[in-house]
Design an enzyme around this catalytic site. Structure first.
Site, PDB file in Angstrom:
ATOM      1  N   HIS A 187       0.831  -1.203   0.000  1.00 17.06           N
ATOM      2  CA  HIS A 187       0.000   0.000   0.000  1.00 17.06           C
ATOM      3  C   HIS A 187       0.866   1.253   0.000  1.00 17.06           C
ATOM      4  CE1 HIS A 187      -3.174   2.667   2.151  1.00 17.06           C
ATOM      5  NE2 HIS A 187      -3.256   2.795   0.848  1.00 17.06           N
ATOM      6  N   GLU A 207       2.850   0.357   3.379  1.00 15.48           N
ATOM      7  CA  GLU A 207       2.297  -0.626   4.313  1.00 15.48           C
ATOM      8  C   GLU A 207       2.348  -1.983   3.602  1.00 15.48           C
ATOM      9  OE1 GLU A 207      -1.029   1.499   7.145  1.00 15.48           O
ATOM     10  OE2 GLU A 207      -1.622   1.125   5.090  1.00 15.48           O
ATOM     11  N   ASN A 258      -5.001   4.453   6.933  1.00 14.68           N
ATOM     12  CA  ASN A 258      -6.344   4.881   6.528  1.00 14.68           C
ATOM     13  C   ASN A 258      -7.381   4.701   7.630  1.00 14.68           C
ATOM     14  OD1 ASN A 258      -5.558   5.870   4.102  1.00 14.68           O
ATOM     15  ND2 ASN A 258      -6.069   4.030   2.938  1.00 14.68           N
TER      16      ASN A 258
HETATM   17  N1  3HC Z   1       3.425  13.936  -7.602  1.00 14.63           N
HETATM   18  C1  3HC Z   1       4.774  13.976  -7.549  1.00 14.63           C
HETATM   19  N2  3HC Z   1       5.452  14.843  -6.784  1.00 14.63           N
HETATM   20  C2  3HC Z   1       4.746  15.744  -6.078  1.00 14.63           C
HETATM   21  C3  3HC Z   1       3.341  15.792  -6.095  1.00 14.63           C
HETATM   22  C4  3HC Z   1       2.682  14.839  -6.914  1.00 14.63           C
HETATM   23  N3  3HC Z   1       1.360  14.789  -6.969  1.00 14.63           N
HETATM   24  N4  3HC Z   1       2.924  16.792  -5.285  1.00 14.63           N
HETATM   25  C5  3HC Z   1       4.022  17.355  -4.787  1.00 14.63           C
HETATM   26  N5  3HC Z   1       5.123  16.723  -5.250  1.00 14.63           N
HETATM   27  C6  3HC Z   1       6.508  16.999  -4.924  1.00 14.63           C
HETATM   28  C7  3HC Z   1       6.934  18.339  -5.474  1.00 14.63           C
HETATM   29  O1  3HC Z   1       7.360  18.252  -6.826  1.00 14.63           O
HETATM   30  C8  3HC Z   1       8.057  18.687  -4.543  1.00 14.63           C
HETATM   31  O2  3HC Z   1       9.219  17.966  -4.869  1.00 14.63           O
HETATM   32  P1  3HC Z   1      10.520  18.775  -5.381  1.00 14.63           P
HETATM   33  O3  3HC Z   1      10.951  19.600  -4.210  1.00 14.63           O
HETATM   34  O4  3HC Z   1      11.491  17.700  -5.761  1.00 14.63           O
HETATM   35  O5  3HC Z   1      10.020  19.573  -6.532  1.00 14.63           O
HETATM   36  C9  3HC Z   1       7.618  18.114  -3.184  1.00 14.63           C
HETATM   37  O6  3HC Z   1       6.634  17.120  -3.507  1.00 14.63           O
HETATM   38  C10 3HC Z   1       7.005  19.162  -2.323  1.00 14.63           C
HETATM   39  O7  3HC Z   1       5.942  19.739  -3.054  1.00 14.63           O
HETATM   40  P2  3HC Z   1       5.490  21.256  -2.957  1.00 14.63           P
HETATM   41  O8  3HC Z   1       6.640  22.105  -2.510  1.00 14.63           O
HETATM   42  O9  3HC Z   1       4.755  21.637  -4.183  1.00 14.63           O
HETATM   43  O10 3HC Z   1       4.347  21.224  -1.880  1.00 14.63           O
HETATM   44  P3  3HC Z   1       4.388  20.904  -0.358  1.00 14.63           P
HETATM   45  O11 3HC Z   1       5.706  21.147   0.263  1.00 14.63           O
HETATM   46  O12 3HC Z   1       3.190  21.617   0.118  1.00 14.63           O
HETATM   47  O13 3HC Z   1       4.148  19.326  -0.285  1.00 14.63           O
HETATM   48  C11 3HC Z   1       2.778  17.401  -0.235  1.00 14.63           C
HETATM   49  C12 3HC Z   1       3.086  18.712  -0.974  1.00 14.63           C
HETATM   50  C13 3HC Z   1       3.975  16.468  -0.332  1.00 14.63           C
HETATM   51  C14 3HC Z   1       1.588  16.785  -0.955  1.00 14.63           C
HETATM   52  C15 3HC Z   1       2.470  17.731   1.259  1.00 14.63           C
HETATM   53  O14 3HC Z   1       1.448  18.688   1.341  1.00 14.63           O
HETATM   54  C16 3HC Z   1       2.037  16.507   2.060  1.00 14.63           C
HETATM   55  O15 3HC Z   1       2.855  15.722   2.496  1.00 14.63           O
HETATM   56  N6  3HC Z   1       0.705  16.358   2.253  1.00 14.63           N
HETATM   57  C17 3HC Z   1       0.149  15.211   2.977  1.00 14.63           C
HETATM   58  C18 3HC Z   1       0.048  14.050   2.021  1.00 14.63           C
HETATM   59  C19 3HC Z   1      -0.544  12.840   2.662  1.00 14.63           C
HETATM   60  O16 3HC Z   1      -0.909  12.796   3.832  1.00 14.63           O
HETATM   61  N7  3HC Z   1      -0.660  11.780   1.849  1.00 14.63           N
HETATM   62  C20 3HC Z   1      -1.264  10.533   2.286  1.00 14.63           C
HETATM   63  C21 3HC Z   1      -2.663  10.473   1.802  1.00 14.63           C
HETATM   64  S1  3HC Z   1      -3.450   8.971   2.270  1.00 14.63           S
HETATM   65  C22 3HC Z   1      -3.066   7.897   1.040  1.00 14.63           C
HETATM   66  O17 3HC Z   1      -2.448   8.214   0.061  1.00 14.63           O
HETATM   67  C23 3HC Z   1      -3.573   6.497   1.198  1.00 14.63           C
HETATM   68  C24 3HC Z   1      -4.589   6.159   0.156  1.00 14.63           C
HETATM   69  O18 3HC Z   1      -4.885   4.776   0.286  1.00 14.63           O
HETATM   70  C25 3HC Z   1      -5.867   6.942   0.298  1.00 14.63           C
END
Ligand code: 3HC
Length: 278
Positions: free
Chosen positions: A134, A146, A184
């Protein structure tokens, strides 16, 4: 290693990128070859954007894309690993895994990126053992995998998957099968609670998210996070948690159902609780 990834949406594309970046061949599959090709083009465009912003070398982007391939279904027959990331629906996953079970060589490892469903049920009737792998969104950024052991997952397969996760630069945690696993089971009710707080008129969407970001140092608030995960995904996970436990704490807020019916799924549809430029 040849990795066949079924489901080329947000998660599948990210998984393909991660494997290809580590030197593996990643086959991308979607509902059709044309659709998989469109997802591959989207992945190439997102890497090119990184190159344009100076975050990635052109050679690295080209190197990744040279290993991401779109092929016919039959090309998965000799894959070393298949990872399914299709819709979070047991019947859909079982149908695909059944077809792959008949197609793939005996040694092919079967993994599922399910975010909440029972691995034990999914593996029923398969000759190939199944393990949960996961990933988290955005896959190239999030460090966790996971590794989920279903009721019949061999211990050696769990160990192999842990090692593979390390090899592709992720940190694995081994989780016993449970609806929603670890992340989750905690995170998705948190997003749901954010919607409850909004619906009760406690604060605006913007202020709920600011409160959780600045009050708890979370990278994003629950409503933006649900927009990132996709409210359709949040809803399906809440429904799994509720249906498996019948515990009312897992009841999905009706506003989420309404949003999903209206197609307001979050970032991927351009609108959720916030608006996004497509
Ligand atoms: N794809 C690839 N890379 C991405 C991306 C994406 N969709 N979004 C952001 N990035 C990269 C950026 O390119 C950047 O990397 P770089 O410095 O090499 O260019 C880095 O992540 C940081 O991005 P930003 O500076 O634009 O933005 P933030 O610092 O605000 O970070 C984030 C964005 C990483 C999404 C951060 O807000 C975060 O960690 N959010 C929480 C995410 C989270 O909790 N995810 C888990 C969700 S639950 C899940 O997935 C389970 C599923 O089963 C539902």
């Amino acid at each position: 290693m040849k990795v066949a990834i079924f489901g080329a949406g947000t998660m599948g594309s990210g998984i393909a990128q991660v494997f290809a970046a580590k030197g593996h061949t990643a086959l991308m599959y979607a509902s059709s070859v044309a659709s998989a090709q469109r997802h591959r083009d989207k992945l190439a465009a997102s890497l090119n954007k990184k190159v344009a912003r100076g975050k990635m070398e052109q050679a690295a982007a080209d190197d990744i894309m040279s290993r991401v391939r779109v092929e016919e279904f039959e090309a998965a027959a000799d894959a070393d690993l298949v990872i399914e990331c299709v819709a979070e629906n047991m019947a859909v996953k079982k149908e695909l895994l059944g077809r792959l079970d008949a197609l793939c060589k005996e040694e092919t490892i079967f993994a599922s990126n399910t975010s909440s469903l029972s691995l034990t049920e999914m593996a029923q009737g398969l000759k190939h053992p199944l393990v949960g792998m996961h990933f988290f969104n955005p896959v190239p950024v999030m460090k966790l995998v996971e590794v989920i052991a279903g009721g019949n997952t061999p211990a050696e397969l769990v160990e192999w998957t842990k090692n593979l996760s390390l090899e592709i630069g992720k940190t694995p945690v081994v989780v016993n099968e449970a609806p929603g696993f670890v992340v989750n089971k905690i995170l998705v009710p948190y997003c749901n609670e954010g919607v409850c707080v909004l619906q009760e008129g406690v604060a605006s969407a913007e202020d709920i998210d600011i409160a959780m970001q600045l009050g708890c140092n979370h990278p994003m608030g629950p409503l933006h996070l649900g927009d990132l995960i996709g409210w359709d995904v949040v809803l399906s996970i809440m429904d799994v948690l509720y249906n498996e436990t019948h515990d009312s704490k897992y009841r999905a807020n009706v506003l989420i159902r309404k949003m999903v019916r209206a197609g307001k799924l979050g970032i991927k549809s351009g609108e959720g609780f916030f608006s996004y430029n497509k």
